[in-house]
Design a protein around this motif. Structure first.
Motif, PDB file in Angstrom:
ATOM      1  N   UNK A  60       0.823  -1.208   0.000  1.00 59.19           N
ATOM      2  CA  UNK A  60       0.000   0.000   0.000  1.00 59.19           C
ATOM      3  C   UNK A  60       0.858   1.260   0.000  1.00 59.19           C
ATOM      4  N   UNK A  61       2.063   1.153   0.524  1.00 54.49           N
ATOM      5  CA  UNK A  61       2.945   2.321   0.652  1.00 54.49           C
ATOM      6  C   UNK A  61       4.005   2.376  -0.450  1.00 54.49           C
ATOM      7  N   UNK A  62       3.764   1.687  -1.554  1.00 54.04           N
ATOM      8  CA  UNK A  62       4.705   1.710  -2.676  1.00 54.04           C
ATOM      9  C   UNK A  62       5.003   3.152  -3.081  1.00 54.04           C
ATOM     10  N   UNK A  63       6.261   3.440  -3.340  1.00 57.48           N
ATOM     11  CA  UNK A  63       6.713   4.780  -3.687  1.00 57.48           C
ATOM     12  C   UNK A  63       6.451   5.783  -2.566  1.00 57.48           C
ATOM     13  N   UNK A  64       6.464   5.269  -1.312  1.00 56.90           N
ATOM     14  CA  UNK A  64       6.232   6.113  -0.138  1.00 56.90           C
ATOM     15  C   UNK A  64       4.870   6.797  -0.173  1.00 56.90           C
ATOM     16  N   UNK A  65       3.883   6.082  -0.692  1.00 56.47           N
ATOM     17  CA  UNK A  65       2.516   6.614  -0.743  1.00 56.47           C
ATOM     18  C   UNK A  65       1.981   6.784   0.677  1.00 56.47           C
ATOM     19  N   UNK A  66       1.742   8.024   1.055  1.00 53.08           N
ATOM     20  CA  UNK A  66       1.310   8.330   2.421  1.00 53.08           C
ATOM     21  C   UNK A  66      -0.123   8.845   2.404  1.00 53.08           C
ATOM     22  N   UNK A  67      -1.040   8.043   2.915  1.00 55.49           N
ATOM     23  CA  UNK A  67      -2.459   8.378   2.943  1.00 55.49           C
ATOM     24  C   UNK A  67      -2.985   8.178   4.361  1.00 55.49           C
ATOM     25  N   UNK A  68      -4.258   8.489   4.551  1.00 53.83           N
ATOM     26  CA  UNK A  68      -4.858   8.263   5.862  1.00 53.83           C
ATOM     27  C   UNK A  68      -4.765   6.790   6.241  1.00 53.83           C
ATOM     28  N   UNK A  69      -4.916   5.900   5.268  1.00 50.54           N
ATOM     29  CA  UNK A  69      -4.852   4.474   5.543  1.00 50.54           C
ATOM     30  C   UNK A  69      -3.441   4.025   5.885  1.00 50.54           C
ATOM     31  N   UNK A  70      -2.435   4.514   5.153  1.00 49.48           N
ATOM     32  CA  UNK A  70      -1.068   4.024   5.338  1.00 49.48           C
ATOM     33  C   UNK A  70      -0.270   4.802   6.380  1.00 49.48           C
ATOM     34  N   UNK A  71      -0.826   5.827   6.963  1.00 49.18           N
ATOM     35  CA  UNK A  71      -0.079   6.692   7.874  1.00 49.18           C
ATOM     36  C   UNK A  71       0.684   5.912   8.946  1.00 49.18           C
ATOM     37  N   UNK A  72       0.039   4.931   9.548  1.00 46.37           N
ATOM     38  CA  UNK A  72       0.683   4.207  10.642  1.00 46.37           C
ATOM     39  C   UNK A  72       1.924   3.455  10.185  1.00 46.37           C
ATOM     40  N   UNK A  73       2.000   3.120   8.906  1.00 47.10           N
ATOM     41  CA  UNK A  73       3.161   2.410   8.391  1.00 47.10           C
ATOM     42  C   UNK A  73       4.438   3.250   8.465  1.00 47.10           C
ATOM     43  N   UNK A  75       5.210   5.064  11.004  1.00 49.12           N
ATOM     44  CA  UNK A  75       5.568   5.201  12.411  1.00 49.12           C
ATOM     45  C   UNK A  75       6.517   4.079  12.830  1.00 49.12           C
ATOM     46  N   UNK A  76       6.786   3.985  14.121  1.00 51.64           N
ATOM     47  CA  UNK A  76       7.739   2.997  14.617  1.00 51.64           C
ATOM     48  C   UNK A  76       7.185   1.588  14.454  1.00 51.64           C
ATOM     49  N   UNK A  77       8.067   0.590  14.338  1.00 53.81           N
ATOM     50  CA  UNK A  77       7.611  -0.794  14.180  1.00 53.81           C
ATOM     51  C   UNK A  77       6.927  -1.298  15.451  1.00 53.81           C
ATOM     52  N   UNK A  78       6.078  -2.322  15.263  1.00 48.89           N
ATOM     53  CA  UNK A  78       5.398  -2.924  16.398  1.00 48.89           C
ATOM     54  C   UNK A  78       4.011  -2.387  16.641  1.00 48.89           C
ATOM     55  N   UNK A  79       3.479  -1.603  15.694  1.00 48.07           N
ATOM     56  CA  UNK A  79       2.116  -1.102  15.791  1.00 48.07           C
ATOM     57  C   UNK A  79       1.201  -1.933  14.893  1.00 48.07           C
ATOM     58  N   UNK A  80      -0.091  -1.896  15.190  1.00 52.70           N
ATOM     59  CA  UNK A  80      -1.070  -2.625  14.377  1.00 52.70           C
ATOM     60  C   UNK A  80      -1.498  -1.776  13.187  1.00 52.70           C
ATOM     61  N   UNK A  81      -1.429  -2.357  12.008  1.00 53.58           N
ATOM     62  CA  UNK A  81      -1.950  -1.728  10.794  1.00 53.58           C
ATOM     63  C   UNK A  81      -3.138  -2.556  10.338  1.00 53.58           C
ATOM     64  N   UNK A  82      -4.334  -2.015  10.532  1.00 57.78           N
ATOM     65  CA  UNK A  82      -5.550  -2.698  10.116  1.00 57.78           C
ATOM     66  C   UNK A  82      -6.172  -1.936   8.953  1.00 57.78           C
ATOM     67  N   UNK A  83      -6.762  -2.668   8.035  1.00 57.82           N
ATOM     68  CA  UNK A  83      -7.487  -2.044   6.933  1.00 57.82           C
ATOM     69  C   UNK A  83      -8.585  -2.998   6.470  1.00 57.82           C
ATOM     70  N   UNK A  84      -9.535  -2.473   5.716  1.00 59.22           N
ATOM     71  CA  UNK A  84     -10.664  -3.279   5.258  1.00 59.22           C
ATOM     72  C   UNK A  84     -10.490  -3.631   3.791  1.00 59.22           C
ATOM     73  N   UNK A  85     -10.700  -4.906   3.480  1.00 57.39           N
ATOM     74  CA  UNK A  85     -10.688  -5.386   2.098  1.00 57.39           C
ATOM     75  C   UNK A  85     -11.869  -6.325   1.914  1.00 57.39           C
ATOM     76  N   UNK A  86     -12.744  -6.001   0.974  1.00 52.62           N
ATOM     77  CA  UNK A  86     -13.923  -6.819   0.694  1.00 52.62           C
ATOM     78  C   UNK A  86     -14.740  -7.078   1.969  1.00 52.62           C
ATOM     79  N   UNK A  87     -14.936  -6.048   2.770  1.00 50.14           N
ATOM     80  CA  UNK A  87     -15.712  -6.053   4.025  1.00 50.14           C
ATOM     81  C   UNK A  87     -14.980  -6.731   5.185  1.00 50.14           C
ATOM     82  N   UNK A  88     -13.805  -7.311   4.944  1.00 49.14           N
ATOM     83  CA  UNK A  88     -13.061  -7.985   6.002  1.00 49.14           C
ATOM     84  C   UNK A  88     -11.928  -7.096   6.515  1.00 49.14           C
TER      85      UNK A  88
END
Length: 215
Positions: A60-73, A75-88
């Protein structure tokens, strides 16, 4: 039957500071745990996929793409990155150095605690289908979008040290056919022959010596 021997101390922040590919391997055998009012549910991580953002067309962050969804990526390692795909809801562990957006997707877990709770959430009896997929495991464990950005070294959503697998296989990642050469990177890792792995395929490599695991 639930096996209490899987429960070890919560992993500290240093565990998550490994290079992303090493972290994706080291997470196998660790225990993903979610506590909530309904009870505690936990599963041993049996399958992961690494996504190395800036140069990985499947990330999702290819080419350093920074969006509301990828923002947490970023940040420092060890955080949860959750997102929705096909309602899941899908669950990832943020990896890489701060400012370098990488992550490890947890694709499957083997239930070790709260199995009845997981079955009730999934509306099905206990079987390999309970948690053998990234959307299945989040529903079974009760992981939600509200867990976005949570530190995985703290309750109620955390990862604990677990059992070291005897053999780990690696191969191509799943569901990224439109990502150019990235679709062929062997950055999916799974515990060899584990019945809860989401999809069995021919391994590109078999790893028998663990790397990067916290002692």
């Amino acid at each position: 039957m639930e096996d209490q021997s899987y429960f070890f101390p919560i992993l500290d922040k240093y565990f998550f500071q490994q290079p992303t590919l090493e972290l994706a391997v080291s997470l196998l055998g660790c225990v993903l745990i979610k506590e909530c009012d309904e009870g505690t549910a936990a599963g041993m991580i049996v399958e992961t996929e690494a996504y190395i953002g800036p140069m990985d067309r499947a990330a999702h962050s290819y080419n350093n793409r920074r969006t509301r969804r990828t923002e947490v990526m970023f940040h420092e390692p060890g955080l949860a990155y959750t997102y929705v795909m096909h309602t899941h809801t899908l669950f990832n562990v943020v990896s890489g150095e701060k400012g370098n957006p990488e992550a490890v997707l947890v694709r499957a877990v083997e239930p070790v605690k709260g199995i009845e709770l997981m079955a009730r959430r999934r509306g099905m009896p206990d079987s390999a289908n309970l948690t053998n997929g990234p959307g299945k495991l989040t529903k079974a464990l009760g992981i939600k979008m509200s867990d976005y950005g949570h530190s995985l070294t703290e309750k109620p959503l955390y990862i604990a040290k677990g059992m070291m697998p005897d053999s780990i296989s690696s191969g191509k990642r799943i569901g990224i056919d439109n990502s150019g050469e990235a679709k062929d990177y062997p950055w999916r890792f799974w515990i060899t022959d584990n019945p809860y792995v989401s999809r069995h395929q021919k391994a590109v490599n078999v790893i028998t010596q663990r790397i990067g695991r916290q002692k």
